[in-house]
Design a protein around this motif. Structure first.
Motif, mmCIF file in Angstrom:
data_model
loop_
_atom_site.group_PDB
_atom_site.id
_atom_site.type_symbol
_atom_site.label_atom_id
_atom_site.label_comp_id
_atom_site.label_asym_id
_atom_site.label_seq_id
_atom_site.Cartn_x
_atom_site.Cartn_y
_atom_site.Cartn_z
ATOM 1 N N VAL A 318 0.834 -1.205 0.000
ATOM 2 C CA VAL A 318 0.000 0.000 0.000
ATOM 3 C C VAL A 318 0.869 1.256 0.000
ATOM 4 C CG1 VAL A 318 -1.669 1.340 1.345
ATOM 5 C CG2 VAL A 318 -1.995 -1.127 1.046
ATOM 6 N N MET A 326 -5.448 1.878 -1.755
ATOM 7 C CA MET A 326 -6.604 1.530 -0.927
ATOM 8 C C MET A 326 -7.927 1.978 -1.539
ATOM 9 S SD MET A 326 -5.742 -0.410 1.420
ATOM 10 C CE MET A 326 -7.293 -0.460 2.310
ATOM 11 N N THR A 327 -7.939 2.330 -2.815
ATOM 12 C CA THR A 327 -9.203 2.662 -3.466
ATOM 13 C C THR A 327 -9.944 1.382 -3.842
ATOM 14 O OG1 THR A 327 -8.122 2.763 -5.627
ATOM 15 C CG2 THR A 327 -8.316 4.827 -4.386
ATOM 16 N N ASP A 328 -11.261 1.414 -3.752
ATOM 17 C CA ASP A 328 -12.065 0.226 -4.017
ATOM 18 C C ASP A 328 -11.922 -0.240 -5.461
ATOM 19 O OD1 ASP A 328 -14.230 -1.623 -2.938
ATOM 20 O OD2 ASP A 328 -15.236 -0.817 -4.717
ATOM 21 N N TYR A 330 -9.333 -0.407 -7.216
ATOM 22 C CA TYR A 330 -8.047 -1.046 -7.479
ATOM 23 C C TYR A 330 -7.968 -2.369 -6.719
ATOM 24 C CZ TYR A 330 -3.034 -1.208 -8.522
ATOM 25 O OH TYR A 330 -1.793 -1.563 -8.994
ATOM 26 N N SER A 333 -6.532 -3.186 -2.926
ATOM 27 C CA SER A 333 -7.279 -2.927 -1.694
ATOM 28 C C SER A 333 -8.026 -4.165 -1.225
ATOM 29 C CB SER A 333 -8.255 -1.769 -1.897
ATOM 30 O OG SER A 333 -9.269 -2.106 -2.826
ATOM 31 N N HIS A 334 -8.535 -4.959 -2.164
ATOM 32 C CA HIS A 334 -9.287 -6.159 -1.794
ATOM 33 C C HIS A 334 -8.364 -7.256 -1.264
ATOM 34 C CE1 HIS A 334 -13.270 -4.961 -3.474
ATOM 35 N NE2 HIS A 334 -12.485 -4.094 -4.090
ATOM 36 N N ALA A 336 -5.549 -6.644 0.211
ATOM 37 C CA ALA A 336 -5.095 -6.135 1.506
ATOM 38 C C ALA A 336 -6.126 -6.437 2.593
ATOM 39 C CB ALA A 336 -4.841 -4.638 1.424
ATOM 40 N N ARG A 337 -7.395 -6.221 2.280
ATOM 41 C CA ARG A 337 -8.449 -6.504 3.266
ATOM 42 C C ARG A 337 -8.527 -7.989 3.588
ATOM 43 N NH1 ARG A 337 -13.052 -3.112 0.089
ATOM 44 N NH2 ARG A 337 -11.924 -1.121 -0.010
#
Length: 364
Positions: A318, A326-328, A330, A333-334, A336-337
């Motif tokens: 990140v 961390m934009t949805d 991209y 971000s998914h 990373a979550r």
């Protein structure tokens, strides 16, 4: 110990990788989540048809795998693609419902989702903390963080038949229909897009009392921990690949930022940590059939390491991306979550460090 994949596992890995590459991507996952769906039913049926669920079960259960390396092969590919479909529940409950051949057949065919309802609000990851009770043939209590509880046909519920909240011998397992009288399910969406639920049991009559108690539950959770660790590895590989591509494409002062030595050093650290994580997953897969104490030490050592490495990979990926990371829209971000959420499933870094110490001292 031979860590090379057999020809059958290589074929499964290749076919699953190709299937997901053709049928599943970041935008399709976003659309499913945005539409409020727990997962793509068509994709799940495709995974079952491909034999993915059958790979999680032994031949005498109607499958064609079921060993540690079968789980790791499947879940690494699922993690690499960011799949949110309910494959993990089959790992958590498959060995517990093995005596019910018809139900296992439906699970392998993708026609039934059976999930584990064990965690309780005050348990803090301790498997032997169970306050749900079985008395006079009925179940009473509440379970939290039930993966795909709202989509399941059956629950495998842990309940206490006797003893205090920390007595392992008093724990029994029960098969419960989700539409049974007295079962209330409240679903929610987890931060990573997967579906969770809280289940309340009010004088519920189970369909069956399953064979095996705490020992069977511990083995099922060990298998689930291997699956999650392999999934985290796959997600880390994707996060690493996205970051490498970004370092090559993003330019500052007219040159790719990947040319900057400071970022090269940080990326090298990520590569080393991901390879360490891969070694840990391979090691755990190779010890899934070991004796209980050996297996559980490797379970906790691996889950602790995956949490630590996962946090480092997410932070570095990140940070090297900047705000876009961390934009949805991209994909990073998914991943990373998901990596972050995996640390909190079936015991986090701190829990498994303490558990490994206890197991090494012969106290758990």
């Amino acid at each position: 110990m031979d860590f090379n994949l057999t020809e059958e596992r290589r074929m499964l890995q290749d076919s699953l990788g190709r299937f997901l590459s053709d049928k599943y991507d970041h935008e399709s996952r976003r659309k499913v989540i945005a539409a409020g769906k727990p997962y793509d039913a068509g994709l799940f049926a495709g995974l079952a048809e491909l034999g993915v669920l059958g790979a999680l079960f032994a031949e005498d259960q109607g499958g064609f795998g079921g060993l540690g390396f079968d789980l790791s092969v499947v879940f690494e590919e699922l993690g690499r693609a960011g799949v949110i479909e309910p494959v993990l529940p089959a790992v958590l409950t498959g060995s517990l419902v093995a005596e019910n051949a018809d139900l296992v057949e439906n699970i392998i065919a993708g026609e039934a989702v059976v999930t584990l309802a064990h965690s309780e609000a005050a348990a803090r990851y301790d498997l032997n903390y169970v306050t749900t009770t079985s008395s006079n043939g009925v179940l009473n209590g509440a379970k939290v963080h039930v993966l795909n509880g709202a989509q399941a046909s059956y629950l495998v519920v842990s309940a206490r038949e006797g003893g205090d909240d920390w007595d392992k011998d008093g724990i029994a397992l029960f098969l419960v229909r989700t539409d049974a009288t007295g079962v209330t399910i409240t679903d929610h969406v987890n931060n990573d897009g997967t579906s969770g639920a809280t289940v309340v049991l009010d004088n519920v009559t189970p369909d069956a009392r399953l064979t095996g108690g705490f020992a069977a539950l511990e083995l099922a959770v060990a298998r689930g921990t291997l699956a999650l660790s392999a999934e985290a590895l796959g997600a880390m590989e994707s996060a690493k690949a996205l970051t490498l591509d970004y370092l090559k494409e993003r330019k500052q002062f007219g040159i790719p930022i990947g040319k900057f030595q400071a970022l090269q050093h940080r990326m090298a650290d990520v590569l080393i940590e991901v390879e360490q994580a891969r070694s840990a997953v391979i090691n755990l897969a190779g010890h899934m059939e070991a004796d209980r104490d050996t297996r559980e030490r490797h379970v906790s050592a691996t889950k602790n390491l995956m949490g630590r490495v996962g946090a480092q990979v997410v932070e570095e990926a990140v940070q090297m991306h900047g705000g876009i990371g961390m934009t949805d829209e991209y994909a990073l971000s998914h991943f990373a979550r998901r990596i972050t959420m995996i640390d909190h499933w079936l015991g986090d870094v701190d829990h498994h460090l303490a558990r490994f110490i206890d197991l090494s001292a012969g106290e758990a």
